[in-house]
Enzyme design. Structure first.
Site, mmCIF file in Angstrom:
data_model
loop_
_atom_site.group_PDB
_atom_site.id
_atom_site.type_symbol
_atom_site.label_atom_id
_atom_site.label_comp_id
_atom_site.label_asym_id
_atom_site.label_seq_id
_atom_site.Cartn_x
_atom_site.Cartn_y
_atom_site.Cartn_z
ATOM 1 N N GLY A 207 0.821 -1.208 0.000
ATOM 2 C CA GLY A 207 0.000 0.000 0.000
ATOM 3 C C GLY A 207 0.854 1.257 0.000
ATOM 4 N N CYS B 210 -7.444 -2.052 5.479
ATOM 5 C CA CYS B 210 -6.361 -2.310 6.420
ATOM 6 C C CYS B 210 -6.881 -2.135 7.841
ATOM 7 C CB CYS B 210 -5.179 -1.380 6.190
ATOM 8 S SG CYS B 210 -3.890 -1.648 7.428
ATOM 9 N N LYS C 230 -10.270 -3.493 -2.595
ATOM 10 C CA LYS C 230 -9.938 -4.610 -1.699
ATOM 11 C C LYS C 230 -10.772 -4.515 -0.431
ATOM 12 C CE LYS C 230 -6.041 -7.131 0.328
ATOM 13 N NZ LYS C 230 -4.579 -7.314 0.300
ATOM 14 N N ILE D 72 -10.223 -11.532 0.724
ATOM 15 C CA ILE D 72 -10.409 -10.579 1.813
ATOM 16 C C ILE D 72 -9.063 -10.001 2.256
ATOM 17 C CG2 ILE D 72 -12.505 -11.635 2.729
ATOM 18 C CD1 ILE D 72 -10.754 -13.070 4.833
ATOM 19 N N ASN D 73 -9.126 -8.836 2.915
ATOM 20 C CA ASN D 73 -7.981 -8.368 3.687
ATOM 21 C C ASN D 73 -7.960 -9.184 4.988
ATOM 22 O OD1 ASN D 73 -5.904 -6.739 4.888
ATOM 23 N ND2 ASN D 73 -6.549 -5.032 3.603
ATOM 24 N N GLY E 58 -0.665 -14.307 -0.230
ATOM 25 C CA GLY E 58 -0.080 -13.384 0.739
ATOM 26 C C GLY E 58 0.856 -14.063 1.708
#
Lengths: 301, 324
Positions: free
Chosen positions: B68, B151, B186, B212-213, B287
């Site tokens: 980010g 976030c 997101k 998903i985050n 991730g």
């Protein structure tokens, strides 16, 4: 320490005896490339890999030495670099980063304390088991000064990178240029190991004092030395700060090998940061070695 | 409990990296009009070009979603920033990043020089922050934008936008007015109604959704009785969130049959990625697996590429960029 140190004059590196108590050749079947992996003319670092364990032994209550066989790591690791070790437990996935200690032939040793379930599992591993590793990672101590006298100040489980520094300097013909000052809580578990590489080991435990006690006792001696003196240090942060203060008031250069709780260990996740005069830096990629000046530790007590 | 062991056997030879980097990709896809050479990208926050390109050719990924980026540098949260949890990790980095100028001068040109398909993940503390970043990216060579409204580790912006359908609609609408780039939003799982949030993003002009985050979580050190993370709470990721994340993708796909979806959460292997495709995702991002092995995203892409051989209908749907 912003650049990778490239060794130029290594005399006897990697020629020591295998460390395992049994015939290590049974276990050590390293097939990793000794260079990075080259694809289409680009060179890549080896990723996570499974390697054999050569030996696991207890050095002190709760202190373990684990030796792996990994040719790539043995040939490329330099003092202050570390490796990620992984458990076999599908629930404990995160890497455990350990400073690289001794290198003998294709074998690489680590020393760690049992502090949780992950390290307890490593302690239970046996010669012949496999373990996943990634590394070597991080930057190195700057040992380029040929005339320097290196003082290795370690505390507790901070000693492995200093043992590697002693071995490196020994193998490049500078064994008489090092003094190891190791501070222990009780047992002097690493003296015999570092003693193989340094002619001058001055360790101390909590009953006797601390590493500053030893440094103080060297004050007059160090004033006599015309060569540059460099302190390499790794251990608890309060100890390292005390060393930074001691050294800066005497104009002695320092390099600190930091520890921080890490995520990936190779610079991608931004978990293991430290505040420096140049902003927050990643300990794993931009460290783990920083000078007192970079850390702003010169005037701290 | 043997996944880690089985997994790594495949990684230990140089030959396999050679193959992973040189074999042609059999099953490309298209996400919001952008061709991906395979349906696997890296997830934001676990990809840094300088770090990752030392281990593999990042241009081999379907796409790479960068950390980010905010209009000015952010210092992030104090340490410790990570705590282990069974089959996962809780992190609270707080979007530390060196800012847009640094990104445009370093990361983006390096990635484009390497030939990567770049998703620029955009962070902000306020609508104005996001707008400034997206405006400046309008004529830059990133291929897609991923708006990070999810976030959990920043006090303003981030998840506070992504958990409020109205605020999200307002922000995405404003960004839609200033960029023609394919825009992924997101989404956060930390909501009661993911479909309502997803619809708000799509109605306001999102070209795709990624989800998903991380899920909000924490760990406590029972010796001290205190939280392990300096920020107290963080975001949970890793295999432990996989079934949860999968259900989010499933629900959004059921409600929104036409929007491209990128599935994210706990992918450890090609089969996990395949589950996301069956749940309705057009692509996935990997991730936390990259924290365990730098080349995990590439390996997963290769595994999925082989798994799709036996699934021609799914592969054809992907190749044409069709959604459900």
């Amino acid at each position: 320490m912003s650049t990778q140190f490239i060794p130029t004059q290594i005399k006897q590196r990697h020629t020591g005896p295998a460390k395992g108590s049994h015939d290590a050749s049974d276990i050590c079947r390293c097939h990793e490339p000794s260079e990075g992996i080259v694809v289409n003319g680009e060179s890549y670092l080896p990723a996570r890999r499974s390697v054999p364990i050569v030996s696991v032994r207890q050095l002190d209550q709760g202190v373990i030495e684990l030796v792996i066989c990994d040719r790539y790591m043995a040939e490329h690791a330099r003092p202050a670099q570390f490796a990620n070790l992984f458990t076999h437990d599908g629930l404990r996935l995160m890497p455990r980063p350990f400073g690289i200690c001794e290198i003998c032939g294709d074998e690489v040793s680590f020393i760690f304390a049992i502090v949780g379930a992950g390290t307890a599992q490593f302690a239970q591993m046996k010669a012949g088991d496999s373990i996943d590793v990634l590394g070597p990672l991080g930057k190195t101590f700057d040992l380029t000064s040929p005339d320097a006298r290196y003082i290795l100040v370690g505390g507790g489980l901070g000693v492995p990178p200093l043992i590697q520094a002693a071995q490196y300097l020994h193998d490049s013909g500078r064994e008489n240029r090092t003094t190891a000052i190791f501070g222990y809580r009780k047992h002097h578990f690493a003296d015999s190991i570092v003693g193989q590489y340094s002619d001058d080991v001055r360790s101390i435990d909590e009953e006797q004092g601390n590493v500053i006690t030893v440094l103080d006792s060297m004050d007059a001696e160090l004033r006599q030395i015309s060569d540059p003196v460099v302190i390499l240090s790794c251990g608890p942060t309060p100890m390292m700060k005390a060393v930074a203060f001691w050294a800066s008031s005497r104009g002695i250069a320092t390099q600190f090998n930091l520890e921080e709780r890490m995520g990936c260990g190779y610079g991608t996740c931004v978990v293991c940061v430290v505040d420096t005069i140049h902003g927050r830096k990643k300990v794993c990629l931009e460290g783990p070695v920083f000078t007192a000046q970079e850390l702003g530790w010169e005037s701290e007590r | 409990m043997t996944t880690a062991i089985e997994r790594t056997d495949a990684l230990s030879s140089s030959q396999s990296l050679q193959d992973m980097l040189t074999l042609p990709w059999k099953h490309p896809t298209i996400v919001a009009g952008v061709p991906w050479k395979n349906p696997v990208g890296t997830a934001s926050g676990t990809f840094n070009v300088e770090a990752c390109s030392r281990f593999y050719d990042v241009a081999q990924m379907g796409a790479v979603s960068t950390k980010g980026v905010s209009i000015i540098p952010w210092e992030g949260n104090p340490t410790p920033r990570t705590a282990e949890t069974p089959a996962g990790t809780v992190n609270s980095v707080g979007l530390q990043n060196p800012g847009l100028d640094h990104y445009l001068a370093n990361d983006l040109p390096m990635l484009k020089r390497m030939g990567a398909n770049v998703i620029t993940n955009v962070a902000g503390h306020s609508d104005e922050d996001y707008i400034q970043v997206v405006e400046r990216l309008a004529d830059k060579p990133c291929d897609m934008l991923e708006i990070n409204v999810s976030c959990p580790n920043v006090s303003h912006g981030g998840m506070s936008v992504g958990t409020d359908a109205k605020a999200l609609h307002h922000l995405i609408g404003a960004l839609r007015n200033i960029t023609d780039k394919p825009m992924i939003v997101k989404l956060s799982p930390n909501v009661t109604d993911i479909v309502g949030i997803a619809k708000a993003a799509v109605d306001a002009g999102a070209d795709a959704l990624s989800l998903i985050n991380t899920l909000v979580g924490m760990r406590i050190n029972t010796t001290t009785g205190r939280p392990i993370l300096a920020n107290i709470t963080g975001g949970v990721s890793g295999p432990c969130i996989f079934p949860i994340a999968l259900s989010f993708v499933w629900r959004v796909r059921r409600a929104l049959p036409d929007i491209p979806i990128i599935g994210i959460g706990g992918i450890s292997n090609g089969d996990n990625a395949l589950e996301y495709l069956y749940a309705g995702a057009n692509a996935v991002e990997v991730g936390a697996a990259a924290l365990l092995d730098p080349i995990a995203p590439l390996r997963i892409a290769r595994e999925l590429d082989d798994l799709l051989d036996a699934r021609p209908e799914l592969a054809e749907k992907l190749a044409e960029g069709r959604t459900w």
